[in-house]
Design an enzyme around this catalytic site. Structure first.
Site, PDB file in Angstrom:
ATOM      1  CE1 TYR A 192       9.732 -28.258  17.976  1.00 36.66           C
ATOM      2  CE2 TYR A 192       7.481 -27.597  18.412  1.00 36.66           C
ATOM      3  CZ  TYR A 192       8.822 -27.473  18.664  1.00 36.66           C
ATOM      4  OH  TYR A 192       9.254 -26.570  19.610  1.00 36.66           O
ATOM      5  N   GLY A 193       7.493 -32.451  13.253  1.00 37.03           N
ATOM      6  CA  GLY A 193       6.704 -33.497  12.594  1.00 37.03           C
ATOM      7  C   GLY A 193       7.231 -34.906  12.810  1.00 37.03           C
ATOM      8  CG  ASN A 252      -1.503 -27.251  11.497  1.00 34.42           C
ATOM      9  OD1 ASN A 252      -2.715 -27.410  11.527  1.00 34.42           O
ATOM     10  ND2 ASN A 252      -0.935 -26.268  10.826  1.00 34.42           N
ATOM     11  CB  THR A 253       3.445 -30.555  14.687  1.00 39.89           C
ATOM     12  OG1 THR A 253       3.455 -30.542  13.253  1.00 39.89           O
ATOM     13  CG2 THR A 253       3.889 -31.914  15.172  1.00 39.89           C
ATOM     14  CB  SER A 269       8.517 -26.687  14.660  1.00 40.52           C
ATOM     15  OG  SER A 269       8.137 -26.442  13.323  1.00 40.52           O
ATOM     16  CB  CYS A 326       1.987 -28.106   7.513  1.00 45.18           C
ATOM     17  SG  CYS A 326       3.730 -27.738   7.809  1.00 45.18           S
ATOM     18  CB  THR A 327       2.603 -22.869   9.825  1.00 45.33           C
ATOM     19  OG1 THR A 327       3.681 -23.603  10.418  1.00 45.33           O
ATOM     20  CG2 THR A 327       1.449 -22.805  10.781  1.00 45.33           C
TER      21      THR A 327
END
Ligand code: DGL
Length: 268
Positions: A43-44, A75-76, A12, A187-188
């Site tokens: 994006y979360g 991850n999202t 994202s 989460c990255t």
């Protein structure tokens, strides 16, 4: 498919650079083409439909760049768009996400009974980690907590200070994370605050750094597919869908070196 082609990585924003950084360390011969969708970050907070739409556009862009494999370093997007991308790409290019390697690595340790997951609101809402663990080992309890302040806080450079300590401690004292024996940083962005999280738990909880696990898994996948490059890497390329000087500054924190960001709107 030629092994000298680049690996396409997207996120994202610039958080996925933590994964790209782990990859270049263990796969120094690979060329990376990175796309950060900084125009639509975070994006979360987005709907699954929006995340799928953006992810498909980015996958098309990476396909046009002739990537030999695409990694969703978010991850999202992994939670919401992986299946659409598998369908879209078909047998043209293999695609991997950041969730399956982590679930498999944690299960393979065979020692955890209660696993904590911290991530964006959208990843937690998808319940993807609990669902995946349940399929493999129904006895493992997964307790997930949305931690939406963490990614923007890190992106603004707020870590290793009193503000980040207060925010992190207030999340980690949640009753949802009581009695966990491991915590997945789903989460990255979160590898940057791993030292603060480790210090909160004082060694009593294993902290799972997803970037390294994903990089190791990618190495295995490329080897299995016969796509590992054994020649010298070409220059990495980094694209963003919105460009500001603050992104440039933050990339140093995530990739540990100065990189050139090219502005690339791909939505027409
Ligand atoms: N990098 C995203 C992830 O791993 C989080 C940031 C965002 O909300 O866009 O889930």
């Amino acid at each position: 498919m030629s092994s000298i082609l680049p690996i396409g990585i997207f996120d994202s924003g610039i958080g996925g650079l933590t994964v790209a950084n782990a990859i270049r360390k263990i796969l120094p011969n690979e060329q990376i083409i990175y796309f950060g969708d900084t125009a639509h970050m975070p994006y979360g907070d987005k709907s699954p439909e929006a995340i799928k739409f953006y992810s498909l556009k980015i996958a098309k862009f990476l396909l046009d760049k002739n990537c030999k494999l695409i990694l969703i370093a978010c991850n999202t997007a992994s939670a919401h768009a992986y299946h659409e991308l598998v369908h879209f790409l078909g047998d043209r290019v293999p695609i991997v996400n950041v969730i399956d390697p982590v679930v498999n690595a944690v299960i393979s340790k065979g020692k955890y009974k209660k696993i904590g997951v911290i991530a964006t609101k959208s990843t937690i809402r998808s319940d993807i980690y609990a669902k995946k663990f349940k399929i493999i080992d129904p006895d493992i309890e997964v307790s997930s907590l949305a931690t939406p302040l963490l990614a923007p806080m890190i992106e603004e450079g707020f870590f290793n200070n009193n503000i980040s300590k207060t925010v992190i401690n207030s999340y980690l004292t949640s009753s949802k994370l009581k009695k966990i024996d491991c915590l997945i940083l789903a989460c990255t962005h979160y590898p940057l605050i791993k030292p603060e999280i480790s210090s909160f738990y004082g060694g009593k909880v294993d902290i799972i750094n997803t970037a390294e696990i994903v990089a190791e898994d990618l190495k295995e996948s490329l080897t299995r597919l016969g796509l590992l490059n054994d020649g010298p890497a070409k220059r990495h390329q980094f694209f963003v869908s919105d460009y500001t000087p603050s992104f440039v500054k933050s990339t140093r924190l995530f990739f540990e070196e100065k990189i050139h960001l090219a502005y690339k709107p791909i939505w027409d």
